[in-house]
Each structure stands twice: as structure tokens, then as C-alpha cells.
Scaffold this motif. Structure first.
Motif, short mmCIF file in Angstrom:
data_model
loop_
_atom_site.label_atom_id
_atom_site.label_comp_id
_atom_site.label_asym_id
_atom_site.label_seq_id
_atom_site.Cartn_x
_atom_site.Cartn_y
_atom_site.Cartn_z
N LYS A 1 -27.18 -78.78 47.60
CA LYS A 1 -26.92 -80.22 47.52
C LYS A 1 -26.77 -80.66 46.07
CE LYS A 1 -28.83 -84.69 48.95
NZ LYS A 1 -28.48 -85.33 47.71
N MET A 2 -27.60 -80.14 45.20
CA MET A 2 -27.49 -80.47 43.78
C MET A 2 -26.18 -79.94 43.19
SD MET A 2 -31.40 -79.81 42.56
CE MET A 2 -31.15 -80.38 40.91
N ALA A 3 -25.77 -78.76 43.61
CA ALA A 3 -24.52 -78.19 43.12
C ALA A 3 -23.33 -79.02 43.57
CB ALA A 3 -24.37 -76.75 43.62
N ARG A 4 -23.41 -79.62 44.72
CA ARG A 4 -22.32 -80.46 45.20
C ARG A 4 -22.10 -81.67 44.29
NH1 ARG A 4 -21.97 -77.25 48.91
NH2 ARG A 4 -21.86 -77.20 51.11
N ASP A 5 -23.16 -82.09 43.58
CA ASP A 5 -23.03 -83.19 42.63
C ASP A 5 -22.08 -82.83 41.49
OD1 ASP A 5 -24.72 -84.70 44.15
OD2 ASP A 5 -26.49 -84.29 42.91
N LEU A 6 -21.96 -81.55 41.17
CA LEU A 6 -21.01 -81.12 40.14
C LEU A 6 -19.57 -81.45 40.54
CD1 LEU A 6 -22.15 -77.56 38.99
CD2 LEU A 6 -22.10 -79.65 37.63
N ARG A 7 -19.33 -81.52 41.82
CA ARG A 7 -17.98 -81.76 42.31
C ARG A 7 -17.49 -83.16 41.99
NH1 ARG A 7 -17.64 -78.68 48.04
NH2 ARG A 7 -18.73 -76.82 47.36
N TYR A 8 -18.42 -84.06 41.75
CA TYR A 8 -18.02 -85.43 41.48
C TYR A 8 -17.99 -85.72 39.98
CZ TYR A 8 -18.88 -85.60 46.41
OH TYR A 8 -18.84 -85.33 47.74
N ALA A 9 -18.32 -84.74 39.21
CA ALA A 9 -18.28 -84.90 37.76
C ALA A 9 -16.90 -84.48 37.25
CB ALA A 9 -19.38 -84.03 37.14
N SER A 10 -16.79 -84.40 35.95
CA SER A 10 -15.51 -83.99 35.36
C SER A 10 -15.18 -82.55 35.72
CB SER A 10 -15.58 -84.16 33.84
OG SER A 10 -16.60 -83.36 33.31
N THR A 11 -16.17 -81.79 36.17
CA THR A 11 -15.93 -80.40 36.56
C THR A 11 -14.89 -80.31 37.66
OG1 THR A 11 -18.22 -79.88 36.04
CG2 THR A 11 -17.07 -78.32 37.44
N PHE A 12 -15.00 -81.18 38.66
CA PHE A 12 -14.04 -81.16 39.76
C PHE A 12 -12.63 -81.45 39.25
CE2 PHE A 12 -11.68 -82.82 43.35
CZ PHE A 12 -11.95 -81.87 44.34
N ALA A 13 -12.50 -82.46 38.41
CA ALA A 13 -11.18 -82.83 37.88
C ALA A 13 -10.59 -81.68 37.06
CB ALA A 13 -11.30 -84.09 37.03
N HIS A 14 -11.42 -81.03 36.27
CA HIS A 14 -10.95 -79.91 35.45
C HIS A 14 -10.50 -78.74 36.33
CE1 HIS A 14 -10.73 -77.04 32.19
NE2 HIS A 14 -11.56 -76.26 32.84
N GLU A 15 -11.33 -78.38 37.29
CA GLU A 15 -10.98 -77.26 38.17
C GLU A 15 -9.75 -77.59 39.01
OE1 GLU A 15 -12.18 -74.16 38.35
OE2 GLU A 15 -13.71 -74.52 36.83
N LEU A 16 -9.61 -78.85 39.41
CA LEU A 16 -8.45 -79.27 40.20
C LEU A 16 -7.17 -79.14 39.38
CD1 LEU A 16 -7.38 -80.41 42.86
CD2 LEU A 16 -7.83 -82.69 41.96
N ARG A 17 -7.23 -79.54 38.13
CA ARG A 17 -6.06 -79.41 37.25
C ARG A 17 -5.65 -77.95 37.12
NH1 ARG A 17 -5.54 -78.14 32.25
NH2 ARG A 17 -7.72 -78.41 31.71
N LEU A 18 -6.62 -77.05 36.93
CA LEU A 18 -6.32 -75.62 36.81
C LEU A 18 -5.74 -75.06 38.11
CD1 LEU A 18 -9.50 -74.42 34.86
CD2 LEU A 18 -7.20 -74.81 33.95
N LEU A 19 -6.29 -75.49 39.24
CA LEU A 19 -5.78 -75.00 40.52
C LEU A 19 -4.36 -75.49 40.78
CD1 LEU A 19 -6.26 -73.46 43.16
CD2 LEU A 19 -7.24 -75.57 44.10
N LYS A 20 -4.08 -76.74 40.47
CA LYS A 20 -2.73 -77.28 40.65
C LYS A 20 -1.72 -76.49 39.83
CE LYS A 20 -3.93 -82.10 41.49
NZ LYS A 20 -3.87 -83.45 40.91
N GLU A 21 -2.09 -76.17 38.61
CA GLU A 21 -1.21 -75.38 37.75
C GLU A 21 -0.98 -74.00 38.35
OE1 GLU A 21 -1.62 -73.47 33.35
OE2 GLU A 21 -2.21 -75.57 33.56
N PHE A 22 -2.03 -73.38 38.85
CA PHE A 22 -1.92 -72.05 39.47
C PHE A 22 -1.01 -72.10 40.70
CE2 PHE A 22 -3.17 -68.64 42.30
CZ PHE A 22 -3.23 -67.55 41.44
#
Length: 142
Positions: free
Chosen positions: A79-100
């Protein structure tokens, strides 16, 4: 519509569920599914790239958490790790995935989580480390 293939050797059931949900939401149109080589693959045409990437990233983050033995056995830490998803981490990982996804035609789930999501996995490890330090400090074991 871009053609794309997802494949896995360990997460067949999860990939099947993902493909069914994405197809039901009109995010993808499935062309083929089945066992290929040493694993399972889903070939499809991507209708909504943005929605597809967001859905896929959530799946990949779930897998990254499940591969970490500490998170695997602790619902509270998951549950605590899911909080990372709402931080800038999610946006960063999403940008990398879109590029891939934009530049590639296929994605191996285990390979992507292992090699391309290293930064996210490090953040999960750092969260565990900081929690252990806080627990030890609060118990006076310093």
C-alpha cells in the motif's frame, strides 16, 4: 493504429487479464494470443496509446512490487509503494514507457521490469531501507 506485441514467460494469467480488460475498454484490438517460443504473447493494434501506456505501467509496477520479496509478503508495504505511483515517479516512468512503445514493436514484461524499471525498483528498495532505519531508531537499536 500501431501494432504491438506483449509477451511473457512468467505472467501468462496476468497478461491475459490485462489484454481482456484493455480490449473491453476499446484501448486495443487483439489480433492474436497464444503460446509462442517459450512463453505467452498477445498481439494487438493499439487504439488509444495514452490509455494503453497508463494501464500497462500500472501492470508493470504491480509486477515490480511482486518480484520484491519484502513487498510480496507485506500488504502494508504494498500500500505504501502504491503511493509512489501518484508522485513524480509515475509521470517519469510513464514518459519512458511511452517513448519505448512509440519506438518499439514488442515488449517482454520481465525484461522491461528488470532492465528498464531499475529506477522504480531502486525507489522501492529505498523505501524499505528508510522504514527499517526508522523502526530501528524508534526501538533504540542505533
Amino acid at each position: 493504429m500501431k501494432r504491438f506485441t506483449l509477451y511473457t514467460t512468467k505472467y501468462e494469467a496476468i497478461l491475459r487479464d490485462f489484454a481482456v480488460k484493455a480490449a473491453a475498454a476499446d484501448i486495443i484490438y487483439i489480433n492474436k494470443t497464444g503460446r509462442e517460443k517459450n512463453g505467452f504473447e498477445v498481439g494487438f493494434a493499439m487504439v488509444q496509446r495514452e490509455a494503453f501506456c497508463e494501464l500497462l505501467l500500472r501492470l508493470l509496477m504491480d509486477i515490480a512490487e511482486s518480484e520484491n520479496p519484502v513487498y510480496k509478503h507485506s500488504a502494508k508495504l504494498r500500500k505504501m509503494a502504491r503511493d509512489l505511483r501518484y508522485a513524480s515517479t509515475f509521470a517519469h516512468e510513464l514518459r519512458l514507457l511511452k517513448e519505448f512503445v512509440s519506438n518499439g514493436k514488442e515488449l517482454n514484461i520481465e525484461g522491461y521490469v528488470t532492465f528498464r524499471m531499475g529506477e522504480f525498483r531502486e525507489k522501492l528498495d529505498l523505501m524499505i531501507y528508510s522504514l527499517v532505519k526508522k523502526i530501528k531508531f524508534s526501538n533504540g537499536d542505533w
